[in-house]
Scaffold this motif. Structure first.
Motif, PDB file in Angstrom:
ATOM      1  N   LEU A  94       0.830  -1.212   0.000  1.00 31.74           N
ATOM      2  CA  LEU A  94       0.000   0.000   0.000  1.00 31.74           C
ATOM      3  C   LEU A  94       0.859   1.255   0.000  1.00 31.74           C
ATOM      4  N   CYS A  95       1.976   1.238   0.700  1.00 30.07           N
ATOM      5  CA  CYS A  95       2.856   2.411   0.774  1.00 30.07           C
ATOM      6  C   CYS A  95       3.504   2.712  -0.582  1.00 30.07           C
ATOM      7  N   ASN A  96       3.463   1.752  -1.497  1.00 28.56           N
ATOM      8  CA  ASN A  96       4.110   1.955  -2.788  1.00 28.56           C
ATOM      9  C   ASN A  96       3.131   2.079  -3.952  1.00 28.56           C
ATOM     10  N   ILE A  97       1.809   1.919  -3.672  1.00 30.48           N
ATOM     11  CA  ILE A  97       0.873   2.039  -4.796  1.00 30.48           C
ATOM     12  C   ILE A  97      -0.081   3.229  -4.641  1.00 30.48           C
ATOM     13  N   VAL A  98      -0.162   3.792  -3.398  1.00 33.86           N
ATOM     14  CA  VAL A  98      -1.080   4.918  -3.226  1.00 33.86           C
ATOM     15  C   VAL A  98      -0.449   6.191  -3.759  1.00 33.86           C
ATOM     16  N   ASP A  99      -1.274   7.214  -3.916  1.00 34.64           N
ATOM     17  CA  ASP A  99      -0.784   8.504  -4.399  1.00 34.64           C
ATOM     18  C   ASP A  99       0.142   9.138  -3.371  1.00 34.64           C
ATOM     19  N   ILE A 100       0.968  10.032  -3.882  1.00 29.93           N
ATOM     20  CA  ILE A 100       1.953  10.686  -3.020  1.00 29.93           C
ATOM     21  C   ILE A 100       1.299  11.439  -1.874  1.00 29.93           C
ATOM     22  N   GLN A 101       0.056  11.948  -2.106  1.00 28.85           N
ATOM     23  CA  GLN A 101      -0.636  12.712  -1.061  1.00 28.85           C
ATOM     24  C   GLN A 101      -1.047  11.815   0.127  1.00 28.85           C
ATOM     25  N   GLN A 102      -1.247  10.528  -0.104  1.00 28.91           N
ATOM     26  CA  GLN A 102      -1.692   9.613   0.976  1.00 28.91           C
ATOM     27  C   GLN A 102      -0.532   8.813   1.605  1.00 28.91           C
ATOM     28  N   LEU A 103       0.694   9.077   1.144  1.00 25.30           N
ATOM     29  CA  LEU A 103       1.830   8.307   1.671  1.00 25.30           C
ATOM     30  C   LEU A 103       1.985   8.483   3.191  1.00 25.30           C
ATOM     31  N   ALA A 135      10.590  -5.364   7.410  1.00 26.78           N
ATOM     32  CA  ALA A 135       9.763  -4.249   6.920  1.00 26.78           C
ATOM     33  C   ALA A 135      10.528  -3.410   5.899  1.00 26.78           C
ATOM     34  N   PHE A 136      11.800  -3.096   6.232  1.00 29.22           N
ATOM     35  CA  PHE A 136      12.617  -2.309   5.292  1.00 29.22           C
ATOM     36  C   PHE A 136      12.837  -3.077   3.985  1.00 29.22           C
ATOM     37  N   LEU A 137      13.074  -4.393   4.114  1.00 30.02           N
ATOM     38  CA  LEU A 137      13.310  -5.204   2.916  1.00 30.02           C
ATOM     39  C   LEU A 137      12.065  -5.241   2.030  1.00 30.02           C
ATOM     40  N   LEU A 138      10.889  -5.417   2.640  1.00 35.07           N
ATOM     41  CA  LEU A 138       9.650  -5.449   1.852  1.00 35.07           C
ATOM     42  C   LEU A 138       9.385  -4.105   1.196  1.00 35.07           C
ATOM     43  N   LEU A 139       9.629  -3.020   1.940  1.00 35.17           N
ATOM     44  CA  LEU A 139       9.442  -1.681   1.346  1.00 35.17           C
ATOM     45  C   LEU A 139      10.380  -1.487   0.145  1.00 35.17           C
ATOM     46  N   ALA A 140      11.601  -1.960   0.289  1.00 33.76           N
ATOM     47  CA  ALA A 140      12.568  -1.793  -0.799  1.00 33.76           C
ATOM     48  C   ALA A 140      12.144  -2.605  -2.027  1.00 33.76           C
ATOM     49  N   ILE A 141      11.704  -3.855  -1.782  1.00 33.76           N
ATOM     50  CA  ILE A 141      11.294  -4.707  -2.907  1.00 33.76           C
ATOM     51  C   ILE A 141      10.103  -4.109  -3.632  1.00 33.76           C
ATOM     52  N   PHE A 146       6.739  -1.329  -7.690  1.00 31.35           N
ATOM     53  CA  PHE A 146       5.492  -0.597  -7.917  1.00 31.35           C
ATOM     54  C   PHE A 146       5.586   0.931  -7.821  1.00 31.35           C
ATOM     55  N   SER A 147       6.580   1.464  -7.155  1.00 29.91           N
ATOM     56  CA  SER A 147       6.563   2.905  -6.878  1.00 29.91           C
ATOM     57  C   SER A 147       6.835   3.721  -8.140  1.00 29.91           C
ATOM     58  N   GLN A 148       6.093   4.846  -8.242  1.00 31.04           N
ATOM     59  CA  GLN A 148       6.254   5.762  -9.374  1.00 31.04           C
ATOM     60  C   GLN A 148       7.035   7.002  -8.960  1.00 31.04           C
ATOM     61  N   THR A 150      10.269   9.072  -6.656  1.00 33.07           N
ATOM     62  CA  THR A 150      11.683   8.947  -6.280  1.00 33.07           C
ATOM     63  C   THR A 150      11.803   8.669  -4.788  1.00 33.07           C
ATOM     64  N   LEU A 151      12.980   8.226  -4.390  1.00 27.42           N
ATOM     65  CA  LEU A 151      13.220   7.899  -2.965  1.00 27.42           C
ATOM     66  C   LEU A 151      13.104   9.140  -2.103  1.00 27.42           C
ATOM     67  N   ASP A 152      13.553  10.284  -2.622  1.00 27.02           N
ATOM     68  CA  ASP A 152      13.474  11.522  -1.836  1.00 27.02           C
ATOM     69  C   ASP A 152      12.036  11.871  -1.521  1.00 27.02           C
ATOM     70  N   LEU A 153      11.155  11.736  -2.521  1.00 25.76           N
ATOM     71  CA  LEU A 153       9.743  12.048  -2.303  1.00 25.76           C
ATOM     72  C   LEU A 153       9.124  11.111  -1.259  1.00 25.76           C
ATOM     73  N   VAL A 154       9.505   9.846  -1.357  1.00 27.33           N
ATOM     74  CA  VAL A 154       8.960   8.867  -0.399  1.00 27.33           C
ATOM     75  C   VAL A 154       9.406   9.193   1.015  1.00 27.33           C
ATOM     76  N   ILE A 155      10.693   9.552   1.173  1.00 28.23           N
ATOM     77  CA  ILE A 155      11.221   9.850   2.523  1.00 28.23           C
ATOM     78  C   ILE A 155      10.570  11.102   3.087  1.00 28.23           C
ATOM     79  N   THR A 156      10.400  12.116   2.266  1.00 26.54           N
ATOM     80  CA  THR A 156       9.829  13.384   2.764  1.00 26.54           C
ATOM     81  C   THR A 156       8.327  13.306   2.978  1.00 26.54           C
ATOM     82  N   ASN A 157       7.663  12.311   2.429  1.00 24.59           N
ATOM     83  CA  ASN A 157       6.211  12.172   2.588  1.00 24.59           C
ATOM     84  C   ASN A 157       5.854  10.967   3.492  1.00 24.59           C
TER      85      ASN A 157
END
Length: 448
Positions: A94-103, A135-141, A146-148, A150-157
């Protein structure tokens, strides 16, 4: 009271505590996890139904695994790891398929799941570290798949909050594990201590019941003893009364009696008076059982009393061919005591010495003045009675055990009474029996 805990007991109680915490986690997941679909409906409306189905499937899988592990008694840690893996996989997707606003929302939900597990689970800290790494490994995989963004956007959101909460939550299980271990040990100690106290209390109650029964038995025996003293004393008083009456009749015809017969009548009269006095004292049960006995104190020459007892027992000794040797002081020594009881002490000691001595023996009766004390001694250099036998005889109502042929068996009341009377009148009575023979000694303070 020392309580020991075995390793088996300790591990058993730890397992109970761990399964208790595990049950709380599992049933919380079963009831709460499907409700997360409300968040999906709000923030991931386009596929919330599919996610709800996944959550329900995970619920049933968790319930089935819990039942299986309970039946097989498998390690609860494995069950928690599997449950966490399924929840983490769903959250990581879910953390990798939802929109950036819902991260932010879904990273906070994932953080809440990790925090909940680390706050509730009872296990060693490394298990929490393994969970966070998973958890970190699953997020990375799933980020790669699935993620659209960048890593910076994910970390800041929301990624930064997840990282901080996940790492900090790993510190909780260590302290919690130690606290619960200590708590379990304390509970075991308290439980075992309570069991020991209950057992001791039962033993005390049983002993109290035994003591009560023995006390009641002693009370009855004491009552029987008092009745016996009263009956025996009453009968003896009647007999002594007959002796006194007969002796008085002889005195009335004293002109018919010779000098020796008059002397014997005098002895009978004096002995009867002493007997009556002693019986009156012994029949007064309350006086016997009181801390102090009452005496009729008078000043008299104690050597004269010893000589009187000595002469009265010469013929008794001669009947056993025992020679009494007179080493009695001829000088007067005055004491302030009860004359009858003092005479009875000397009488009891000397008569018992004669009674328990073998025939063809010498017994010396010695009196002296030592350090303002009158000393009365009986020295029998014949065969010893035995210290153990004397100890028994000088204790009230103790019988002399298996005596040899030349020693007569009797109830040791005479010596017991002699010892009691001596102590009650402030004197001291000692005795011994060894290879040198038998020795008795009485001391009383004299008047200057």
């Amino acid at each position: 009271m020392f309580v020991q805990i075995t390793k088996e007991e300790y591990l058993k109680e730890l397992s109970k505590k761990a399964w208790y915490q595990t049950n709380n986690i599992i049933w919380t997941v079963i009831f709460i996890y499907p409700l997360f679909s409300v968040i999906d409906y709000i923030f991931a409306n386009s596929y919330w139904v599919q996610i709800l189905i996944v959550r329900i499937i995970i619920d049933f899988l968790v319930l089935g695994l819990w039942s299986f592990f309970q039946r097989k008694n498998y390690d609860y840690r494995v069950l928690l790891h599997i449950t966490f893996f399924m929840l983490s996989a769903t959250s990581a997707i879910l953390c990798n398929i939802v929109d950036i606003q819902q991260l932010n929302v879904y990273y906070l939900v994932f953080s809440a799941i990790i925090l909940f597990f680390n706050l509730m689970a009872f296990w060693e800290p490394f298990n929490s570290v393994i969970q966070v790494l998973f958890a970190f490994l699953l997020l990375a995989i799933f980020f790669t798949l699935f993620s659209q963004y960048t890593l910076d956007l994910v970390i800041t959101n929301g990624g930064q909050f997840f990282l901080i909460i996940a790492l900090i939550s790993c510190l909780v299980p260590g302290a919690r594990f130690k606290i619960i271990e200590r708590d379990v040990r304390s509970q075991i100690l308290i439980g075992k201590s309570n069991e020991q106290l209950k057992e001791q209390n039962r033993d005390i109650n049983e002993k109290n019941n035994i003591i009560d029964a023995q006390y009641e038995q002693l009370r009855k025996l004491d009552s029987q003893k008092n009745n016996f003293i009263n009956i025996a004393g009453h009968d003896l008083k009647n007999l002594i009364g007959n002796i006194v009456m007969s002796n008085n009749m002889l005195k009335e015809d004293d002109y018919r009696l010779s000098a020796d017969q008059l002397e014997l009548v005098g002895y009978i009269s004096e002995a009867s008076e002493k007997m009556q006095y002693l019986l009156n004292k012994l029949m007064d049960v309350k006086e016997i059982e009181s801390p102090e006995m009452k005496f009729n104190l008078e000043i008299f020459d104690v050597n004269t009393e010893v000589m009187h007892v000595f002469k009265g027992l010469v013929e008794t000794a001669q009947m056993k061919n025992i020679h009494l040797i007179d080493n009695i002081l001829k000088m007067p020594l005055s004491v302030n005591l009860d004359r009858v009881f003092v005479g009875q002490v000397f009488q009891n000691l000397l008569s018992n010495a004669i009674k328990f001595s073998q025939t063809n023996n010498n017994i010396r009766v010695v009196t002296s003045l030592q350090r303002q004390k009158f000393v009365f001694e009986i020295i029998d250099e014949g065969m010893p009675i035995g210290q153990a036998e004397l100890d028994m005889m000088f204790n009230k109502l103790k019988t002399l055990g298996d005596a040899s042929g030349h020693i007569e068996s009797r109830l040791g009341l005479g010596l017991s009474i002699a010892k009691l009377m001596t102590q009650e009148m402030g004197g001291e009575l000692t005795y011994r029996s060894d290879d040198n023979g038998n020795y008795f000694r009485v001391e009383f303070y004299v008047i200057n």
